[in-house]
Motif scaffolding. Sequence first.
Motif, mmCIF file in Angstrom:
data_model
loop_
_atom_site.group_PDB
_atom_site.id
_atom_site.type_symbol
_atom_site.label_atom_id
_atom_site.label_comp_id
_atom_site.label_asym_id
_atom_site.label_seq_id
_atom_site.Cartn_x
_atom_site.Cartn_y
_atom_site.Cartn_z
ATOM 1 N N GLY A 9 0.827 -1.200 0.000
ATOM 2 C CA GLY A 9 0.000 0.000 0.000
ATOM 3 C C GLY A 9 0.861 1.249 0.000
ATOM 4 O O GLY A 9 2.087 1.196 0.098
ATOM 5 N N GLY A 10 0.202 2.397 -0.130
ATOM 6 C CA GLY A 10 0.936 3.652 -0.118
ATOM 7 C C GLY A 10 0.146 4.773 -0.737
ATOM 8 O O GLY A 10 -1.065 4.671 -0.929
ATOM 9 N N LEU A 11 0.863 5.846 -1.035
ATOM 10 C CA LEU A 11 0.266 7.051 -1.625
ATOM 11 C C LEU A 11 0.628 7.092 -3.106
ATOM 12 O O LEU A 11 1.800 6.938 -3.468
ATOM 13 N N VAL A 12 -0.369 7.328 -3.943
ATOM 14 C CA VAL A 12 -0.146 7.392 -5.381
ATOM 15 C C VAL A 12 -1.053 8.457 -5.976
ATOM 16 O O VAL A 12 -2.133 8.733 -5.423
ATOM 17 N N GLN A 13 -0.628 9.040 -7.069
ATOM 18 C CA GLN A 13 -1.470 10.022 -7.741
ATOM 19 C C GLN A 13 -2.532 9.333 -8.586
ATOM 20 O O GLN A 13 -2.364 8.187 -9.019
ATOM 21 N N ALA A 14 -3.609 10.043 -8.824
ATOM 22 C CA ALA A 14 -4.668 9.514 -9.684
ATOM 23 C C ALA A 14 -4.087 9.116 -11.036
ATOM 24 O O ALA A 14 -3.261 9.829 -11.605
ATOM 25 N N GLY A 15 -4.531 7.945 -11.510
ATOM 26 C CA GLY A 15 -4.008 7.409 -12.759
ATOM 27 C C GLY A 15 -2.835 6.477 -12.582
ATOM 28 O O GLY A 15 -2.428 5.791 -13.531
ATOM 29 N N GLY A 16 -2.292 6.447 -11.374
ATOM 30 C CA GLY A 16 -1.136 5.610 -11.101
ATOM 31 C C GLY A 16 -1.517 4.175 -10.777
ATOM 32 O O GLY A 16 -2.684 3.780 -10.861
ATOM 33 N N SER A 17 -0.494 3.400 -10.402
ATOM 34 C CA SER A 17 -0.678 1.976 -10.133
ATOM 35 C C SER A 17 -0.032 1.582 -8.811
ATOM 36 O O SER A 17 0.934 2.212 -8.367
ATOM 37 N N LEU A 18 -0.576 0.547 -8.223
ATOM 38 C CA LEU A 18 0.008 -0.084 -7.040
ATOM 39 C C LEU A 18 -0.223 -1.578 -7.139
ATOM 40 O O LEU A 18 -1.203 -2.024 -7.747
ATOM 41 N N ARG A 19 0.664 -2.336 -6.511
ATOM 42 C CA ARG A 19 0.492 -3.784 -6.448
ATOM 43 C C ARG A 19 0.531 -4.215 -4.995
ATOM 44 O O ARG A 19 1.521 -3.993 -4.290
ATOM 45 N N LEU A 20 -0.561 -4.807 -4.545
ATOM 46 C CA LEU A 20 -0.649 -5.319 -3.183
ATOM 47 C C LEU A 20 -0.311 -6.803 -3.164
ATOM 48 O O LEU A 20 -0.630 -7.532 -4.103
ATOM 49 N N SER A 21 0.306 -7.220 -2.069
ATOM 50 C CA SER A 21 0.618 -8.637 -1.862
ATOM 51 C C SER A 21 0.099 -9.064 -0.502
ATOM 52 O O SER A 21 0.052 -8.255 0.433
ATOM 53 N N CYS A 22 -0.261 -10.317 -0.386
ATOM 54 C CA CYS A 22 -0.712 -10.872 0.888
ATOM 55 C C CYS A 22 -0.210 -12.299 0.984
ATOM 56 O O CYS A 22 -0.592 -13.147 0.169
ATOM 57 N N ALA A 23 0.630 -12.540 1.976
ATOM 58 C CA ALA A 23 1.199 -13.865 2.175
ATOM 59 C C ALA A 23 0.585 -14.528 3.399
ATOM 60 O O ALA A 23 0.547 -13.921 4.478
ATOM 61 N N ALA A 24 0.134 -15.745 3.227
ATOM 62 C CA ALA A 24 -0.433 -16.514 4.328
ATOM 63 C C ALA A 24 0.623 -17.470 4.872
ATOM 64 O O ALA A 24 1.379 -18.073 4.116
ATOM 65 N N SER A 25 0.643 -17.590 6.195
ATOM 66 C CA SER A 25 1.594 -18.498 6.832
ATOM 67 C C SER A 25 0.965 -19.092 8.085
ATOM 68 O O SER A 25 -0.040 -18.606 8.581
ATOM 69 N N GLY A 26 1.605 -20.157 8.582
ATOM 70 C CA GLY A 26 1.098 -20.800 9.783
ATOM 71 C C GLY A 26 0.588 -22.188 9.499
ATOM 72 O O GLY A 26 1.122 -22.894 8.653
ATOM 73 N N SER A 27 -0.468 -22.560 10.195
ATOM 74 C CA SER A 27 -1.020 -23.903 10.092
ATOM 75 C C SER A 27 -1.938 -24.002 8.867
ATOM 76 O O SER A 27 -3.142 -23.781 8.938
ATOM 77 N N ILE A 28 -1.333 -24.330 7.724
ATOM 78 C CA ILE A 28 -2.071 -24.353 6.464
ATOM 79 C C ILE A 28 -1.959 -25.717 5.801
ATOM 80 O O ILE A 28 -0.861 -26.163 5.506
ATOM 81 N N PHE A 29 -3.119 -26.362 5.575
ATOM 82 C CA PHE A 29 -3.144 -27.576 4.762
ATOM 83 C C PHE A 29 -3.509 -27.219 3.331
ATOM 84 O O PHE A 29 -2.902 -27.689 2.392
ATOM 85 N N SER A 30 -4.533 -26.379 3.217
ATOM 86 C CA SER A 30 -4.902 -25.888 1.892
ATOM 87 C C SER A 30 -5.668 -24.578 2.043
ATOM 88 O O SER A 30 -6.211 -24.275 3.108
ATOM 89 N N ILE A 31 -5.672 -23.798 0.974
ATOM 90 C CA ILE A 31 -6.394 -22.528 0.950
ATOM 91 C C ILE A 31 -7.390 -22.572 -0.195
ATOM 92 O O ILE A 31 -7.011 -22.885 -1.331
ATOM 93 N N ASN A 32 -8.623 -22.255 0.083
ATOM 94 C CA ASN A 32 -9.637 -22.213 -0.958
ATOM 95 C C ASN A 32 -9.624 -20.811 -1.561
ATOM 96 O O ASN A 32 -8.669 -20.416 -2.202
ATOM 97 N N THR A 33 -10.648 -20.050 -1.366
ATOM 98 C CA THR A 33 -10.729 -18.713 -1.957
ATOM 99 C C THR A 33 -9.875 -17.709 -1.188
ATOM 100 O O THR A 33 -9.859 -17.712 0.034
ATOM 101 N N MET A 34 -9.171 -16.869 -1.935
ATOM 102 C CA MET A 34 -8.467 -15.717 -1.362
ATOM 103 C C MET A 34 -9.049 -14.471 -1.997
ATOM 104 O O MET A 34 -9.490 -14.500 -3.160
ATOM 105 N N GLY A 35 -9.051 -13.391 -1.245
ATOM 106 C CA GLY A 35 -9.654 -12.195 -1.808
ATOM 107 C C GLY A 35 -9.152 -10.926 -1.182
ATOM 108 O O GLY A 35 -8.412 -10.942 -0.190
#
Length: 122
Positions: A9-35
Amino acid sequence: QVQLVESGGGLVQAGGSLRLSCAASGSIFSINTMGWYRQAPGKQRELVASITNGGSTNYADSMKGRFTISRDNAKNTVYLQMNSLKPEDTAVYYCNAAVRSSRFVYIYDDYWGQGTQVTVSS
């Protein structure tokens, strides 16, 4: 337990772009939907986009054509590429994941990240 950690996340001017990431960790067997969801001040949290473990995607109408959701199942990570950003996209963006922690129990629990601020200036 499962942790979701967002970044990008961050500050961007109108018309610009950003890329968000989200990493899951811990007790994971499988992940269904992410959003991704977002919540602007004084408004309810709303869906931005979601993606199944098979790659099927769903977008809110106002994000179609501007935002792209993707995931790396090997890394338990979901991404949100946001292009042509508008001031009305300003919000806290939250990652969500439906996680199955046990191979013996077929239950998916809902987890949320702490949120990352996206601010789009005009």
